[in-house]
Structure formats: structure tokens, C-alpha cells
Write an enzyme that holds these catalytic residues in place. Structure first.
Site: not given
Ligand code: 13P
Length: 253
Positions: A8, A10, A94, A96, A164, A170, A212
Site C-alpha cells: 500500500n 498510500k 483503510h 486512514e 491492521e 506507520g 509496521s
Molecule cells: P505501515 O506498514 O507503514 O505501518 O502501514 C501499514 C498500513 O497501513 C498498510 O495499509
């Protein structure tokens, strides 16, 4: 079943040139894999420059989709448009996006829109924090139930769940969830799915872990966490990491 590595990206990288370089590198590593399928989810404007017919077991995914099939919906992108760009998977719900106001109801409509377009939804669930008395389990249960509302027993076999936990996203591998806790939580999600759809289906829906995931913990997460794959954010933006993580996934099976 092959393990799934979902990248992902993002809202990264910053330019189309970097996106195509990363996509080509990821494809190169992914083609060497025997037991792992790879899905790359670029930001929407970079899907077209990366879009070629899916090659082998490397696929394109999208990070979001409209609940509508077409029409006057400014800024929206439909499942059929994504399909036309050779997209096969869509991340829906997601955290976010949920943080921007996406509710379980919207997530379920997006999951259904994805299925109607013939694509595979990766439905994200996860708690903001862990409660001492298991409050987070109630939240996960509600998310799973409501995010899959309207998805039939036949269709849910085409769905992937991504667990997640928000508190693990993150950061670095030291802050990821432990494989034992991942295993326990995915068993809990399987119990909910079994209640909704019966045990056979409940045990068959693939569950991914995200939060992570990095080179140093990916093996243990898949091997001991007993998940069917991973959803990777920041670590998927560095080609060398992608190569190392895919190699670890091959060894974990
Ligand atoms: P990270 O791997 O940066 O923690 O992000 C996880 C995530 O939100 C994947 O969709």
C-alpha cells in the site's frame, strides 16, 4: 494457498517517474517468487502509467473505490474504471480513510461495489487501541459484521480481510503487534466470520496483517502469526526492502 504481499503505497511516491521505477523493481522481484503473490496499490493517478495486463502473479490494486457505478460524482473513481486499468484488488475501509469519515456502512457499500465490478476487496478492520477488558474485540466484531453487511456467503469467498491495528501503523517493526497476538486476533476474526457464514467459509477467507511490517519481522508475522499475507505501507516504498521481504515470505511457507 499462496501468501499475499500487498504493497500500500498510500500517497507516495512523489512523482510518476519514481512510481514507475518502484513498480518495475517490485515486478522484477515478484516474478522470481514461487509461492507468493504480489499486489501493488499505487495512488490513483499512477495506476495508468503502471497499468499493463497483470503479468504472472503480480497484480495492481487500488486504495479506494466509489460506492457508485458511474454518473455525476465528482472526484470519484468506479470499480469498472479500475478494472479497465487492469486493477484486480481494491483496499476498502483503510483506517486512514475511516479517519476521514468513512463508516462501516460506506465500507460495506464499497466492498459490494468492488465485488460487482468483479474485483477483490481487501476489507480493513482494526482497533485504535487495545482495551484492558477486551473492548477492542467488540469494536473489531462490529467492524467485521457491519463492513460485510450485504455480502453473501458465495461472495465473501472473494473477499480478503486485512487486520491492521491502528496503534501499530506507520512505526517500526519494534512497535508491530506480536505474532502471538496477531494469531489470537485472527482466530477471533475467524470466529466472527464462522458465526456469520458458517465454519467452512469462516476458515477459508484469507486474513492479512498490516502495521509496521518490515524486513526484520515479516517472517515471524507470517510464520507464527498464521496469517495468509501482509499489507505493507512504508517498507514497500523501498525496492531493496521489497526484495528482502518477498524472500522472507517464500521461506515462511
Ligand atoms: P505501515 O506498514 O507503514 O505501518 O502501514 C501499514 C498500513 O497501513 C498498510 O495499509
Amino acid at each position: 494457498m499462496r501468501l499475499l504481499f500487498v504493497a500500500n503505497w498510500k500517497m507516495n511516491p512523489g512523482s510518476v517517474r519514481e512510481a514507475v521505477v518502484l513498480w518495475n523493481a517490485t515486478k522484477k522481484y515478484a516474478r522470481k517468487m514461487r509461492k507468493t503473490s504480489v499486489v501493488v496499490c499505487p495512488p490513483t493517478p499512477f495506476i495508468a502509467p503502471c497499468a499493463t495486463k497483470s503479468e504472472g502473479l503480480v497484480f495492481l490494486g487500488a486504495q479506494d473505490v466509489s460506492i457508485f457505478p458511474n454518473g455525476a460524482h465528482t472526484g470519484e473513481v468506479s470499480g469498472n474504471m479500475l478494472k479497465d486499468m487492469h486493477v484486480r484488488y481494491v483496499i476498502v475501509g483503510h483506517s486512514e480513510r475511516r479517519a476521514l469519515g468513512e463508516t462501516n456502512e460506506i465500507v460495506s457499500r464499497k466492498a459490494q461495489a468492488t465485488l460487482v465490478a468483479g474485483l477483490t476487496p481487501i476489507v480493513c478492520v482494526g482497533e485504535r487501541e487495545r482495551g484492558e477488558h477486551g473492548e477492542h474485540l467488540e469494536l473489531i466484531e462490529t467492524q467485521v459484521k457491519e463492513s460485510l453487511r450485504g455480502v453473501s456467503k458465495a461472495k465473501v469467498l472473494k473477499v480478503i480481510i486485512a487486520y491492521e491495528p491502528l496503534w501499530a501503523i506507520g512505526k517500526t517493526s519494534a512497535h508491530a503487534m506480536s505474532p502471538a497476538d496477531i494469531h489470537e486476533t485472527t482466530l477471533f476474526i475467524r470466529k466472527i466470520l464462522s458465526k456469520m457464514y458458517g465454519r467452512t467459509v469462516g476458515m477459508s477467507v484469507p486474513i492479512l496483517y498490516g502495521g509496521s511490517v518490515e524486513n526484520s519481522n515479516i517472517f515471524a508475522i507470517v510464520h507464527d502469526g498464521a496469517v495468509q499475507g501482509v499489507l505493507v505501507g512504508h517498507a514497500s516504498l523501498v525496492a531493496k526492502n521489497v526484495s528482502d521481504m518477498l524472500t522472507a515470505l517464500e521461506k515462511a511457507q
